[in-house]
Design a protein around this motif. Structure first.
Motif, mmCIF file in Angstrom:
data_model
loop_
_atom_site.group_PDB
_atom_site.id
_atom_site.type_symbol
_atom_site.label_atom_id
_atom_site.label_comp_id
_atom_site.label_asym_id
_atom_site.label_seq_id
_atom_site.Cartn_x
_atom_site.Cartn_y
_atom_site.Cartn_z
ATOM 1 N N ALA A 141 0.823 -1.214 0.000
ATOM 2 C CA ALA A 141 0.000 0.000 0.000
ATOM 3 C C ALA A 141 0.852 1.257 0.000
ATOM 4 O O ALA A 141 0.477 2.267 -0.611
ATOM 5 C CB ALA A 141 -0.929 -0.003 1.213
ATOM 6 N N ALA A 142 1.985 1.237 0.676
ATOM 7 C CA ALA A 142 2.841 2.426 0.693
ATOM 8 C C ALA A 142 3.330 2.755 -0.709
ATOM 9 O O ALA A 142 3.327 3.919 -1.125
ATOM 10 C CB ALA A 142 4.032 2.200 1.631
ATOM 11 N N PHE A 143 3.729 1.724 -1.467
ATOM 12 C CA PHE A 143 4.159 1.971 -2.846
ATOM 13 C C PHE A 143 2.998 2.412 -3.723
ATOM 14 O O PHE A 143 3.097 3.402 -4.462
ATOM 15 C CB PHE A 143 4.795 0.719 -3.450
ATOM 16 C CG PHE A 143 4.772 0.719 -4.946
ATOM 17 C CD1 PHE A 143 5.568 1.598 -5.661
ATOM 18 C CD2 PHE A 143 3.913 -0.121 -5.646
ATOM 19 C CE1 PHE A 143 5.523 1.633 -7.052
ATOM 20 C CE2 PHE A 143 3.859 -0.102 -7.024
ATOM 21 C CZ PHE A 143 4.671 0.785 -7.733
ATOM 22 N N SER A 144 1.888 1.669 -3.668
ATOM 23 C CA SER A 144 0.777 1.975 -4.581
ATOM 24 C C SER A 144 0.191 3.348 -4.302
ATOM 25 O O SER A 144 -0.258 4.028 -5.224
ATOM 26 C CB SER A 144 -0.303 0.898 -4.475
ATOM 27 O OG SER A 144 -0.888 0.861 -3.189
ATOM 28 N N ALA A 145 0.209 3.788 -3.038
ATOM 29 C CA ALA A 145 -0.283 5.128 -2.720
ATOM 30 C C ALA A 145 0.660 6.190 -3.258
ATOM 31 O O ALA A 145 0.227 7.212 -3.792
ATOM 32 C CB ALA A 145 -0.449 5.277 -1.208
ATOM 33 N N ALA A 146 1.963 5.955 -3.130
ATOM 34 C CA ALA A 146 2.939 6.925 -3.622
ATOM 35 C C ALA A 146 2.888 7.053 -5.138
ATOM 36 O O ALA A 146 3.082 8.136 -5.692
ATOM 37 C CB ALA A 146 4.349 6.527 -3.176
ATOM 38 N N ALA A 147 2.625 5.942 -5.821
ATOM 39 C CA ALA A 147 2.614 5.943 -7.293
ATOM 40 C C ALA A 147 1.234 6.160 -7.879
ATOM 41 O O ALA A 147 1.098 6.321 -9.093
ATOM 42 C CB ALA A 147 3.184 4.629 -7.811
ATOM 43 N N GLY A 148 0.186 6.153 -7.037
ATOM 44 C CA GLY A 148 -1.166 6.329 -7.544
ATOM 45 C C GLY A 148 -1.674 5.146 -8.332
ATOM 46 O O GLY A 148 -2.424 5.316 -9.301
ATOM 47 N N VAL A 149 -1.283 3.918 -7.919
ATOM 48 C CA VAL A 149 -1.696 2.709 -8.645
ATOM 49 C C VAL A 149 -2.280 1.713 -7.642
ATOM 50 O O VAL A 149 -1.706 0.669 -7.374
ATOM 51 C CB VAL A 149 -0.510 2.092 -9.429
ATOM 52 C CG1 VAL A 149 -0.170 2.946 -10.641
ATOM 53 C CG2 VAL A 149 0.738 1.945 -8.551
ATOM 54 N N ALA A 200 -5.274 4.282 1.793
ATOM 55 C CA ALA A 200 -3.935 4.857 1.620
ATOM 56 C C ALA A 200 -3.890 5.759 0.397
ATOM 57 O O ALA A 200 -3.274 6.835 0.425
ATOM 58 C CB ALA A 200 -2.904 3.738 1.491
ATOM 59 N N ARG A 201 -4.551 5.343 -0.673
ATOM 60 C CA ARG A 201 -4.572 6.163 -1.893
ATOM 61 C C ARG A 201 -5.243 7.510 -1.637
ATOM 62 O O ARG A 201 -4.757 8.559 -2.088
ATOM 63 C CB ARG A 201 -5.294 5.391 -2.998
ATOM 64 C CG ARG A 201 -5.528 6.172 -4.281
ATOM 65 C CD ARG A 201 -4.203 6.486 -4.966
ATOM 66 N NE ARG A 201 -4.434 7.304 -6.151
ATOM 67 C CZ ARG A 201 -4.552 8.632 -6.144
ATOM 68 N NH1 ARG A 201 -4.444 9.300 -5.010
ATOM 69 N NH2 ARG A 201 -4.749 9.295 -7.272
ATOM 70 N N LEU A 202 -6.334 7.517 -0.883
ATOM 71 C CA LEU A 202 -7.016 8.764 -0.558
ATOM 72 C C LEU A 202 -6.163 9.639 0.348
ATOM 73 O O LEU A 202 -6.081 10.856 0.168
ATOM 74 C CB LEU A 202 -8.360 8.465 0.108
ATOM 75 C CG LEU A 202 -9.439 7.848 -0.795
ATOM 76 C CD1 LEU A 202 -10.663 7.447 0.032
ATOM 77 C CD2 LEU A 202 -9.845 8.816 -1.897
ATOM 78 N N ALA A 203 -5.521 9.013 1.330
ATOM 79 C CA ALA A 203 -4.696 9.779 2.268
ATOM 80 C C ALA A 203 -3.460 10.360 1.603
ATOM 81 O O ALA A 203 -2.962 11.416 2.008
ATOM 82 C CB ALA A 203 -4.284 8.897 3.452
ATOM 83 N N ALA A 204 -2.950 9.700 0.568
ATOM 84 C CA ALA A 204 -1.736 10.167 -0.106
ATOM 85 C C ALA A 204 -1.995 11.395 -0.964
ATOM 86 O O ALA A 204 -1.057 12.120 -1.317
ATOM 87 C CB ALA A 204 -1.146 9.048 -0.964
ATOM 88 N N GLY A 205 -3.255 11.647 -1.313
ATOM 89 C CA GLY A 205 -3.548 12.794 -2.165
ATOM 90 C C GLY A 205 -3.074 12.570 -3.585
ATOM 91 O O GLY A 205 -2.992 11.437 -4.056
ATOM 92 N N ARG A 206 -2.752 13.649 -4.260
ATOM 93 C CA ARG A 206 -2.271 13.540 -5.644
ATOM 94 C C ARG A 206 -0.873 12.948 -5.647
ATOM 95 O O ARG A 206 0.078 13.563 -5.151
ATOM 96 C CB ARG A 206 -2.260 14.913 -6.317
ATOM 97 C CG ARG A 206 -1.791 14.864 -7.761
ATOM 98 C CD ARG A 206 -1.947 16.213 -8.453
ATOM 99 N NE ARG A 206 -1.391 16.193 -9.791
ATOM 100 C CZ ARG A 206 -2.006 15.722 -10.859
ATOM 101 N NH1 ARG A 206 -3.211 15.198 -10.741
ATOM 102 N NH2 ARG A 206 -1.447 15.763 -12.050
ATOM 103 N N PRO A 207 -0.687 11.765 -6.202
ATOM 104 C CA PRO A 207 0.627 11.122 -6.157
ATOM 105 C C PRO A 207 1.617 11.781 -7.102
ATOM 106 O O PRO A 207 1.241 12.478 -8.037
ATOM 107 C CB PRO A 207 0.327 9.686 -6.590
ATOM 108 C CG PRO A 207 -0.863 9.827 -7.494
ATOM 109 C CD PRO A 207 -1.678 10.949 -6.931
#
Length: 387
Positions: free
Chosen positions: A338-346, A373-380
């Motif tokens: 999840a940390a990677f996918s949130a950072a990359a938006g995938v 995680a994707r929502l919390a990361a915002g625009r990746p």
């Protein structure tokens, strides 16, 4: 029909070539890591290695300096292809970086090598631009299949980052991903740190625990991307000569190493062993790995971002599990992807990666954690070129 068959053939050839170079790359990284551990004095060469890598890319890199975003861009909107020099440069730069302890990964390097060797073969065969674009897109799946052993994840990643003509690239991507994995497996390289989890106990609190954990993973991904871009911008502003930037990064890394130890150098994949086992992990472990990696990549060392983010997410999951009264192995495994996918938006890629590595019992938790995680990361912003 003939065009599709030719694309599938060239994608398979590209995947096999990616498998061969990835096997050599993986063995070289293992050698570099073991040599650095056996000869601790090598870490003091990190600034000199940074100068070497920085000068090589500055004077010889050309379009290879675009890195993974450039490969994604060429698979999405073809203009000039992927330079042949990218593969040997990222191979050599990553290995010498690991030999001296730079906190970089390997998957980003694999994507660059895959794109380079695949497009070089297509260029030699004089394929038209539209077919080269599809083969570059397919090579993204080949890189995942070869270096991480997760072909379905590679296919999902390709579908998410190359939105134009992505369905036309689906069959070539499958050929490339599985060819890369088959070659690496046939040569005898085995991946580690992949426990298959039992089905979680779905008590009332578990969805809320997963939601809170997902927020934490997304915020760490957001922090990493922000810090990475900030360091790059500050380095460009303060250090005018590009080869000197990784020298500064190397000195900063050594200073941190003196303060907190050597666990955060290189891949740091051993940090995942206690996390996946449910053992105690201190809260500062993911933050220190984040800092080491942002300094290395932000200052100009080359390599991947995926495995460092994997380590950040996995160790963070284990660290926060006691406070959430949640099962640590579940948070560590789902958080790693999840940390990677949130950072990359995938997000979809992260879910597939979790299931492919840790089994179907992680599917629903991975969906909850990944979406939050994707929502919390915002625009990746990890791979800027595909947005």
């Amino acid at each position: 029909m003939m065009a599709k068959a030719r694309l599938a053939l060239f994608a398979t050839i590209g995947g096999a070539l990616t498998g061969l170079i990835s096997y050599a790359f993986l063995r070289s990284l293992d050698w570099a890591t073991n040599t650095r551990i056996a000869h601790g004095w090598l870490v003091w060469l990190l600034p000199a290695v940074g100068l070497l890598v920085g000068a090589a890319y500055h004077y010889l890199g050309g379009r290879a300096k675009g890195g993974t975003p450039a490969v994604i861009e060429q698979g999405h909107l073809f203009t000039h292809g992927v330079p042949a020099r990218m593969a040997p440069m990222i191979f050599g730069g990553s290995v010498v970086g690991h030999l001296a302890g730079a906190s970089v990964g390997r998957e980003g390097a694999a994507l660059q090598m895959a794109g380079s060797v695949t497009d070089s073969a297509a260029r030699l065969a004089r394929l038209p631009a539209d077919q080269r674009r599809l083969l570059i897109a397919a090579s993204l799946a080949g890189g995942w299949g070869a270096v991480f052993g997760v072909p379905f994840t590679g296919i999902a990643f390709m579908l998410q980052v190359t939105r134009r003509h992505r369905w036309q690239a689906l069959l070539p991507a499958a050929c490339s991903a599985f060819a890369g994995k088959v070659v690496v497996d046939a040569l005898g390289y085995r991946m580690t740190n992949r426990p298959h989890l039992p089905a979680p106990r779905w008590v009332i609190a578990l969805p809320f625990q997963l939601l809170l954990a997902g927020i934490a993973f997304g915020l760490v991904a957001r922090l990493f991307v922000w810090l990475l871009h900030s360091i790059r911008a500050q380095m460009a502003h303060l250090v005018g000569w590009p080869p000197a930037r990784p020298v500064v990064g190397g000195v900063a890394t050594l200073g941190l190493m003196v303060l907190v130890g050597r666990d955060y150098l290189g891949l740091s994949s051993t940090l995942l062993t206690p996390a996946f086992a449910g053992d105690h992990v201190d809260w500062w472990v993911p933050l220190l790995k984040l800092l080491f990696t942002a300094i290395a990549l932000g200052s100009g060392f080359v390599g991947g971002e995926v495995l460092p983010l994997f380590v950040m997410g996995g160790t963070l999951g284990a660290a926060i599990a006691p406070g959430l009264h949640a099962p640590a192995p579940l948070l560590a495994t789902t958080g790693s992807a999840a940390a990677f996918s949130a950072a990359a938006g995938v997000m979809l890629t992260g879910v597939v990666l979790t299931v492919e590595q840790f089994g179907w019992n992680t599917l629903l938790p991975a969906l909850i954690v990944g979406a939050t995680a994707r929502l919390a990361a915002g625009r990746p912003g990890l791979y800027v070129a595909h947005h």
